[in-house]
Design a protein around this motif. Sequence first.
Motif, PDB file in Angstrom:
ATOM      1  N   GLY A  65      -5.099  -9.188  -7.759  1.00 47.68           N
ATOM      2  CA  GLY A  65      -5.551  -8.417  -6.987  1.00 47.68           C
ATOM      3  C   GLY A  65      -6.020  -7.212  -7.227  1.00 47.68           C
ATOM      4  O   GLY A  65      -6.146  -6.876  -9.040  1.00 47.68           O
ATOM      5  N   LEU A  66      -7.276  -6.655  -6.359  1.00 49.25           N
ATOM      6  CA  LEU A  66      -7.933  -5.728  -6.490  1.00 49.25           C
ATOM      7  C   LEU A  66      -8.028  -4.270  -5.313  1.00 49.25           C
ATOM      8  O   LEU A  66      -8.272  -4.941  -4.157  1.00 49.25           O
ATOM      9  N   TRP A  67      -7.366  -3.274  -5.368  1.00 46.25           N
ATOM     10  CA  TRP A  67      -7.615  -2.072  -4.837  1.00 46.25           C
ATOM     11  C   TRP A  67      -9.070  -1.543  -4.687  1.00 46.25           C
ATOM     12  O   TRP A  67      -9.008  -1.223  -5.448  1.00 46.25           O
TER      13      TRP A  67
ATOM     14  N   VAL B 250       0.694  -0.884   0.285  1.00 44.50           N
ATOM     15  CA  VAL B 250      -0.035   0.080   0.233  1.00 44.50           C
ATOM     16  C   VAL B 250       0.700   0.952  -0.542  1.00 44.50           C
ATOM     17  O   VAL B 250       0.437   2.579  -0.350  1.00 44.50           O
ATOM     18  N   LYS B 251       1.954   1.315   0.502  1.00 44.07           N
ATOM     19  CA  LYS B 251       3.329   2.425   0.817  1.00 44.07           C
ATOM     20  C   LYS B 251       3.255   2.720  -0.208  1.00 44.07           C
ATOM     21  O   LYS B 251       3.720   3.475  -1.263  1.00 44.07           O
ATOM     22  N   GLY B 252       3.255   1.580  -2.125  1.00 40.17           N
ATOM     23  CA  GLY B 252       3.775   1.823  -3.121  1.00 40.17           C
ATOM     24  C   GLY B 252       2.690   2.453  -3.991  1.00 40.17           C
ATOM     25  O   GLY B 252       2.621   3.093  -5.131  1.00 40.17           O
ATOM     26  N   LEU B 253       1.334   3.011  -3.074  1.00 34.82           N
ATOM     27  CA  LEU B 253       0.665   2.962  -4.469  1.00 34.82           C
ATOM     28  C   LEU B 253      -0.098   4.757  -4.397  1.00 34.82           C
ATOM     29  O   LEU B 253       0.593   5.612  -3.645  1.00 34.82           O
ATOM     30  N   PRO B 254      -0.103   5.154  -5.835  1.00 33.24           N
ATOM     31  CA  PRO B 254       0.419   6.516  -5.913  1.00 33.24           C
ATOM     32  C   PRO B 254      -0.760   7.335  -5.129  1.00 33.24           C
ATOM     33  O   PRO B 254      -0.931   8.391  -4.621  1.00 33.24           O
ATOM     34  N   SER B 255      -2.046   6.796  -4.846  1.00 29.08           N
ATOM     35  CA  SER B 255      -3.065   7.447  -4.227  1.00 29.08           C
ATOM     36  C   SER B 255      -4.018   6.484  -3.166  1.00 29.08           C
ATOM     37  O   SER B 255      -4.205   4.718  -3.921  1.00 29.08           O
ATOM     38  N   ALA B 256      -4.716   6.803  -2.324  1.00 36.17           N
ATOM     39  CA  ALA B 256      -5.673   5.248  -1.589  1.00 36.17           C
ATOM     40  C   ALA B 256      -6.897   5.569  -2.077  1.00 36.17           C
ATOM     41  O   ALA B 256      -8.035   4.985  -1.660  1.00 36.17           O
ATOM     42  N   ASN B 257      -6.940   6.458  -2.990  1.00 38.81           N
ATOM     43  CA  ASN B 257      -8.366   7.418  -3.228  1.00 38.81           C
ATOM     44  C   ASN B 257      -8.950   6.244  -4.796  1.00 38.81           C
ATOM     45  O   ASN B 257      -9.898   6.682  -5.408  1.00 38.81           O
TER      46      ASN B 257
ATOM     47  N   ASN C  45     -18.057  -2.430  -3.007  1.00 39.10           N
ATOM     48  CA  ASN C  45     -16.813  -3.701  -3.176  1.00 39.10           C
ATOM     49  C   ASN C  45     -15.946  -3.402  -1.630  1.00 39.10           C
ATOM     50  O   ASN C  45     -16.536  -3.515  -1.255  1.00 39.10           O
ATOM     51  N   VAL C  46     -15.024  -4.627  -1.983  1.00 31.82           N
ATOM     52  CA  VAL C  46     -13.933  -4.525  -0.254  1.00 31.82           C
ATOM     53  C   VAL C  46     -13.287  -3.592  -0.556  1.00 31.82           C
ATOM     54  O   VAL C  46     -12.204  -3.956  -1.419  1.00 31.82           O
ATOM     55  N   PRO C  47     -13.342  -2.779   0.491  1.00 34.12           N
ATOM     56  CA  PRO C  47     -12.301  -1.825   0.405  1.00 34.12           C
ATOM     57  C   PRO C  47     -11.099  -1.861   0.992  1.00 34.12           C
ATOM     58  O   PRO C  47     -10.967  -3.015   1.651  1.00 34.12           O
ATOM     59  N   GLY C  48      -9.934  -1.590   0.174  1.00 35.76           N
ATOM     60  CA  GLY C  48      -8.343  -2.676   0.994  1.00 35.76           C
ATOM     61  C   GLY C  48      -8.607  -3.659  -0.424  1.00 35.76           C
ATOM     62  O   GLY C  48      -9.291  -3.199  -1.133  1.00 35.76           O
ATOM     63  N   PHE C  49      -7.610  -4.271  -0.060  1.00 32.29           N
ATOM     64  CA  PHE C  49      -7.127  -5.362  -0.813  1.00 32.29           C
ATOM     65  C   PHE C  49      -7.769  -6.639  -0.424  1.00 32.29           C
ATOM     66  O   PHE C  49      -8.825  -6.996  -0.137  1.00 32.29           O
ATOM     67  N   HIS C  50      -8.085  -7.309  -1.729  1.00 34.90           N
ATOM     68  CA  HIS C  50      -9.026  -8.341  -1.742  1.00 34.90           C
ATOM     69  C   HIS C  50      -8.093  -9.232  -3.054  1.00 34.90           C
ATOM     70  O   HIS C  50      -7.802  -8.819  -4.492  1.00 34.90           O
ATOM     71  N   TRP C  51      -7.779 -10.467  -2.457  1.00 33.33           N
ATOM     72  CA  TRP C  51      -6.783 -10.877  -3.645  1.00 33.33           C
ATOM     73  C   TRP C  51      -7.158 -12.841  -3.791  1.00 33.33           C
ATOM     74  O   TRP C  51      -7.917 -13.253  -2.921  1.00 33.33           O
ATOM     75  N   HIS C  52      -6.754 -13.371  -5.541  1.00 27.82           N
ATOM     76  CA  HIS C  52      -7.772 -14.327  -5.173  1.00 27.82           C
ATOM     77  C   HIS C  52      -5.862 -15.007  -5.945  1.00 27.82           C
ATOM     78  O   HIS C  52      -5.375 -14.679  -6.372  1.00 27.82           O
ATOM     79  N   PHE C  53      -5.815 -15.988  -6.023  1.00 31.73           N
ATOM     80  CA  PHE C  53      -4.930 -17.198  -6.728  1.00 31.73           C
ATOM     81  C   PHE C  53      -5.024 -18.460  -7.511  1.00 31.73           C
ATOM     82  O   PHE C  53      -5.785 -18.932  -7.181  1.00 31.73           O
ATOM     83  N   LEU C  54      -4.402 -18.310  -8.326  1.00 21.16           N
ATOM     84  CA  LEU C  54      -4.306 -19.742  -9.086  1.00 21.16           C
ATOM     85  C   LEU C  54      -2.957 -19.871  -9.844  1.00 21.16           C
ATOM     86  O   LEU C  54      -1.821 -18.659  -9.585  1.00 21.16           O
ATOM     87  N   ASN C  55      -2.655 -21.160  -9.632  1.00 25.17           N
ATOM     88  CA  ASN C  55      -1.139 -21.341  -9.806  1.00 25.17           C
ATOM     89  C   ASN C  55      -0.896 -21.701 -10.996  1.00 25.17           C
ATOM     90  O   ASN C  55      -1.296 -21.318 -12.156  1.00 25.17           O
ATOM     91  N   ARG C  56       0.435 -21.969 -11.746  1.00 23.36           N
ATOM     92  CA  ARG C  56       0.771 -21.592 -13.310  1.00 23.36           C
ATOM     93  C   ARG C  56      -0.016 -22.125 -13.808  1.00 23.36           C
ATOM     94  O   ARG C  56       0.101 -22.682 -14.638  1.00 23.36           O
ATOM     95  N   GLU C  57       0.073 -23.456 -13.282  1.00 22.69           N
ATOM     96  CA  GLU C  57      -0.583 -24.493 -13.675  1.00 22.69           C
ATOM     97  C   GLU C  57      -1.593 -24.153 -14.439  1.00 22.69           C
ATOM     98  O   GLU C  57      -2.918 -25.366 -15.331  1.00 22.69           O
ATOM     99  N   ARG C  58      -2.836 -23.281 -13.541  1.00 27.41           N
ATOM    100  CA  ARG C  58      -4.135 -22.809 -13.931  1.00 27.41           C
ATOM    101  C   ARG C  58      -4.878 -24.292 -13.355  1.00 27.41           C
ATOM    102  O   ARG C  58      -5.692 -24.494 -13.838  1.00 27.41           O
TER     103      ARG C  58
END
Length: 264
Positions: free
Chosen positions: A184-186, A127-134, A195-208
């Motif tokens: 991910g979505l912020w 989050v420190k690297g995001l240009p803006s939280a808005n 929506n979900v304020p902040g981070f929302h993460w899903h994952f897929l392995n390399r083989e999908r």
Amino acid sequence: MKQRAVSWSFSVWLLLVLVFAAMPVRAGERLFQYSTIDALLAGVYDGELTMGELLKHGGFGLGTFNTLDGEMVVVDGVAYHVTAGGKAVPAPRDAKTPFASVTDFDEDTILKLAPAPNMKAFNAQLVKGLPSANAFYAIRIDGRFPWVKTRAIPGQTKPYRPLAELVKEQVIVKYTNVEGTLVGLWSPAFVKGVNVPGFHWHFLNRERTAGGHVLDCAVDSVVAKVDQLLEFTVKLPAAGAFAGTDLTPDRSSELESVEKGPAQ
């Protein structure tokens, strides 16, 4: 003759202005969403939007499927259906969703991240690297992860119970030393209830072939590709339970338990 040339130049300029004004905004600058997170929390688990229609709005994102059957991970233009237990397969184009958010990923920024022992530390660093939280952001991280803990919920039957109750039935899978992609979505704080304020993460392995909603993870040194999204479009369900659902309660505490999971 000179007056005619000036008139012709003005006509061409006006035509170009009208053409560019009519052009749609690049999908990569906009987050498209179907329904709202509060509707999902309240038990609206059936929608009318198909995968074929959803993918017209973007090839990167996340969501779920009708009857709350597992998790959706959209990456590289393919929507994957992750069922309870973690198995991932490409979703049929006629499969439907009650909630999803997608964009066409167009990398704006690259952030180099140091190793983090868990998602809390990882998110704090990111989050420190995001240009803006808005603003909204789509975030993609490809690499090898020491471990990723995911979940998916089995499909439900009516009458539907609230999502905060159903997470007690989630199936948790932990992948160790796994290669894959974090999708991910912020979302900014002002979209609370939508929506979900902040981070929302899903994952897929390399083989999908495996993945899910991320409950926690550890990362080594990784590169995060970030796409800033300054436009947000929401399509509301035109039929079904959405219209008659009471969306006035504050469901923040329910959302927190759903996102973290009771196992946290």
